[in-house]
Each structure stands twice: as C-alpha cells, then as structure tokens.
Scaffold this active site. Structure first.
Site, short mmCIF file in Angstrom:
data_model
loop_
_atom_site.label_atom_id
_atom_site.label_comp_id
_atom_site.label_asym_id
_atom_site.label_seq_id
_atom_site.Cartn_x
_atom_site.Cartn_y
_atom_site.Cartn_z
N ASP A 8 27.37 4.44 13.96
CA ASP A 8 26.02 3.91 13.95
C ASP A 8 25.14 5.05 13.44
O ASP A 8 25.56 6.21 13.44
CB ASP A 8 25.62 3.48 15.36
CG ASP A 8 24.20 2.96 15.44
OD1 ASP A 8 23.80 2.16 14.57
OD2 ASP A 8 23.47 3.36 16.37
N ASP A 10 21.06 5.47 13.78
CA ASP A 10 19.97 5.90 14.66
C ASP A 10 20.47 6.10 16.09
O ASP A 10 21.04 5.20 16.70
CB ASP A 10 18.84 4.86 14.65
CG ASP A 10 18.27 4.66 13.25
OD1 ASP A 10 18.29 5.61 12.44
OD2 ASP A 10 17.79 3.54 12.95
N ASP A 16 16.52 8.60 17.31
CA ASP A 16 16.05 7.22 17.26
C ASP A 16 14.62 7.18 17.78
O ASP A 16 14.13 8.14 18.37
CB ASP A 16 16.96 6.35 18.14
CG ASP A 16 16.86 4.87 17.82
OD1 ASP A 16 16.05 4.50 16.94
OD2 ASP A 16 17.58 4.08 18.44
N ASP A 18 11.74 4.14 19.48
CA ASP A 18 11.39 2.76 19.82
C ASP A 18 10.38 2.20 18.82
O ASP A 18 10.21 0.99 18.71
CB ASP A 18 10.82 2.67 21.23
CG ASP A 18 11.90 2.91 22.29
OD1 ASP A 18 13.09 2.68 21.99
OD2 ASP A 18 11.54 3.32 23.41
N SER A 54 16.54 -3.60 11.13
CA SER A 54 15.62 -4.74 11.16
C SER A 54 14.19 -4.35 10.82
O SER A 54 13.36 -5.23 10.57
CB SER A 54 15.66 -5.42 12.53
OG SER A 54 15.10 -4.59 13.52
N HIS A 92 18.30 -7.62 8.32
CA HIS A 92 17.76 -8.83 8.93
C HIS A 92 17.15 -8.56 10.30
O HIS A 92 17.50 -7.61 10.98
CB HIS A 92 18.87 -9.88 9.06
CG HIS A 92 19.56 -10.15 7.77
ND1 HIS A 92 20.84 -9.71 7.50
CD2 HIS A 92 19.13 -10.78 6.66
CE1 HIS A 92 21.18 -10.09 6.28
NE2 HIS A 92 20.15 -10.73 5.74
N CYS A 98 22.09 -14.03 10.77
CA CYS A 98 23.00 -13.47 9.78
C CYS A 98 24.35 -13.20 10.43
O CYS A 98 24.49 -13.29 11.64
CB CYS A 98 22.41 -12.18 9.19
SG CYS A 98 22.28 -10.85 10.42
N CYS A 100 25.87 -10.21 9.81
CA CYS A 100 26.09 -8.77 9.74
C CYS A 100 25.47 -7.99 10.90
O CYS A 100 25.93 -6.90 11.22
CB CYS A 100 25.58 -8.21 8.41
SG CYS A 100 23.92 -8.68 7.91
N ARG A 101 24.44 -8.53 11.54
CA ARG A 101 23.72 -7.79 12.57
C ARG A 101 24.60 -7.57 13.80
O ARG A 101 25.14 -8.50 14.38
CB ARG A 101 22.45 -8.54 12.95
CG ARG A 101 21.58 -7.81 13.94
CD ARG A 101 20.25 -8.56 14.15
NE ARG A 101 19.52 -8.03 15.26
CZ ARG A 101 18.80 -6.91 15.23
NH1 ARG A 101 18.70 -6.23 14.10
NH2 ARG A 101 18.16 -6.48 16.29
#
Length: 181
Positions: A8, A10, A16, A18, A54, A92, A98, A100-101
């Site tokens: 992954d 972030d 990362d 918020d 997103s 997305h 979708c 893929c998310r």
C-alpha cells in the site's frame, strides 16, 4: 519464479493524512521506507504498489498531482538503487461500485496477472489498514500489517486475519519478507 511484494502507499511508504496527500510537497516518505524498498529490490524482489486514491474522485487533486508524487517516489528510489515495478491505483470514490477499490482485490489481481510466474501464496501484501489485508487475502496473498500510518489504530481494533504478521514499519518488515519468501 520471481519474488514479488505488493505495498500500500499512504501510511506504508509515505506519511498519510486524514486530509489526503494532495501534492508532491505533501508526499513525504516515512523514514526508512525508501531504503527498505531498495533493499527488497537488491534482494531480488519486484516491488509493486496497490493504492486507493479516492482523492481523485473527490476532486482533492488531479492526475498530474498523483503523477508528480509517483515521480518523486521513483527518483528517491533510483538514488538508493531501488525501483517500483508497477503502480496500480483506484481513482474511484467509495460509492462508485468499482472492482478495484480495496478491500476488493482488483488491483492486486492486476498486479498478480502481470507476474504469472509468481504464486499468490508467496506474495506479501503490506498495508496499514484492514482493507489492505482483506484485499491481499482475497487474492490469495500473505497479509502483513505495519504499525505506521493507520496501522496502530487497525491493530487496536482487533479482528485481524489470523495469519497476519505485524511489524512496526516497512523497514522493520524487511527481514521478515526476505526470510519468509
């Protein structure tokens, strides 16, 4: 057979937020993450990324901003002798239905299909959230949670898949990934 790891982004590679990481200036690597990726490359791994983005669908940043962030990552890795073989991202929002998310396995399956000589059960998916781990497990991969990013919060909520390995950071996960692959 090639050795593969799926990260992954972030919270694993970079800090990362918020408020979303929206620009190349906001994209800052977690100490040791660039070096860890480079060491994985030197150990013969192909390092890839599967990341939900997103913020694109929400209008927080543009494709060009995302490209600049990834260019920065590539440049930092190049200086350390490492590279990212493939980046898959989901542009997305959560309501776009979708495939893929994450926690769906679409991006991970795309990466795995690009590496047909690698068995999914030999691949670690490294993330800081339950949805990262769930996506990896759905694709048949091994889950590894890092405590950076949202990882400590994820760990505190419990409910991790029983075979999840937990490490403090990507840097700390390096030896585990190399030894168990």
């Amino acid at each position: 057979m090639s050795k593969l790891v799926i990260l992954d982004r972030d919270g694993v590679i970079n800090y990362d937020s918020d408020e979303y990481v929206k620009s190349v200036d906001e994209w800052q690597p977690i100490p040791g993450s660039i070096e860890a990726i480079s060491e994985l490359c030197k150990a013969g791994f192909k390092v890839t990324i599967a990341t939900n983005q997103s913020g694109l669908a929400r209008g927080y940043f543009q494709q060009s901003d995302l490209d600049q962030m990834h260019d920065k990552l590539h440049l930092l890795l190049e200086k350390q002798g490492g590279s990212i073989t493939q980046i898959e991202f989901c542009p997305h929002g959560p309501d776009d239905n979708c495939s893929c998310r994450k926690p769906l396995a679409g991006m991970i399956n795309t990466i795995l299909s690009s590496h047909p000589d690698t068995a999914p059960g030999d691949v670690f998916v490294v993330g800081d959230s339950l949805r990262d781990l769930e996506a990896g497990i759905s694709a048949g991969c091994k889950p590894l949670l890092v405590e950076t990013g949202k990882g400590k919060k994820t760990l505190a909520t419990g409910g991790l898949p029983s075979n999840t390995i937990v490490c403090k950071s990507l840097s700390d996960a390096l030896d585990t990934i190399i030894q168990l692959t």
